[in-house]
Design a protein around this motif. Structure first.
Motif, short mmCIF file in Angstrom:
data_model
loop_
_atom_site.label_atom_id
_atom_site.label_comp_id
_atom_site.label_asym_id
_atom_site.label_seq_id
_atom_site.Cartn_x
_atom_site.Cartn_y
_atom_site.Cartn_z
N ARG A 172 -31.73 31.92 3.02
CA ARG A 172 -32.47 32.72 2.04
C ARG A 172 -32.45 32.00 0.70
NH1 ARG A 172 -29.29 38.17 3.56
NH2 ARG A 172 -30.14 38.47 5.64
N ASP A 204 -31.73 33.19 -2.15
CA ASP A 204 -30.61 33.58 -3.02
C ASP A 204 -29.24 33.19 -2.45
OD1 ASP A 204 -30.70 35.40 -0.99
OD2 ASP A 204 -30.48 37.17 -2.26
N ASP A 205 -29.20 32.42 -1.37
CA ASP A 205 -27.92 31.99 -0.81
C ASP A 205 -27.10 31.20 -1.84
OD1 ASP A 205 -28.33 33.23 1.58
OD2 ASP A 205 -28.79 31.41 2.72
N LEU A 248 -26.88 31.72 -4.86
CA LEU A 248 -26.36 32.62 -5.90
C LEU A 248 -25.12 33.38 -5.45
CD1 LEU A 248 -29.77 34.09 -7.13
CD2 LEU A 248 -28.48 32.17 -8.10
#
Length: 187
Positions: free
Chosen positions: A47, A49-50, A52
């Motif tokens: 993903r 946002d991984d 983050l």
């Protein structure tokens, strides 16, 4: 878990993993057809946002106790193979020696001996035994526990025998014994 591109997984398949897992009550025939076998792992696509996700913090814990070694530790794993009787034995010694805890003026001793044995392909010959001694000493005060646990099995039951003796000094202040059968229930 992320596996980098080009890395592989190793799969080990067995009908038993004695002495980590108890063997079956009878021989098992296992056939694996490699060409038609499939191993499926759940996969989550990456993903955006991984990156983050927070990193794990450093583990928190109490500072180590100040101790003094009195009797050194001793660890041994011995495999004994009696070819004449076709008996295999694994002896595991976990002698944690003795140490003194400065802050509370206490001597601690711990020793465990594990013995696992089986004979040839006789599934009902499997036997595991654990003997442990634990003691605490301060000046003239001494308490100690001595335990022994034996596990065997039949085709239908696990058979468990356990003993505990507790001592204050040389005087035995508590003793108990157990002898139980536990249905194998397809294990």
């Amino acid at each position: 878990q992320t596996f980098p591109k080009g890395h592989r997984l190793r799969i080990a398949i067995s009908t038993s993993y004695w002495p980590i897992a108890w063997p079956p009550p009878e021989p098992v025939r296992l056939t694996i057809v490699g060409a038609s076998s499939v191993f499926c792992l759940p996969v989550r696509p990456p993903r955006a946002d991984d990156d983050l996700l927070p990193s794990f913090q450093e583990a928190a814990g109490a500072p180590p106790l100040k101790t003094k070694l009195l009797v050194p530790q001793k660890y041994e794993w011995k495999v004994i193979r009696d070819l004449a009787r076709d008996v295999s034995t694994l002896e595991v010694l976990k002698d944690e020696g003795a140490y003194w805890i400065n802050e509370i003026d206490l001597e601690v001793r711990r020793k465990t001996v594990e013995t696992y044995r089986y004979r040839g392909d006789q599934f009902n010959s499997v036997r595991g035994e654990v003997q442990a001694v634990r003691s605490l000493r301060r000046n003239n005060w001494l308490v100690k526990t001595v335990t022994r646990t034996v596990l065997t099995s039949t085709a239908t039951d696990f058979c468990l025998v356990a003993e505990i003796d507790a001592y204050e000094g040389e005087k035995r202040v508590y003793s108990n014994n157990w002898d139980r059968k536990i249905p194998r229930d397809h294990m």
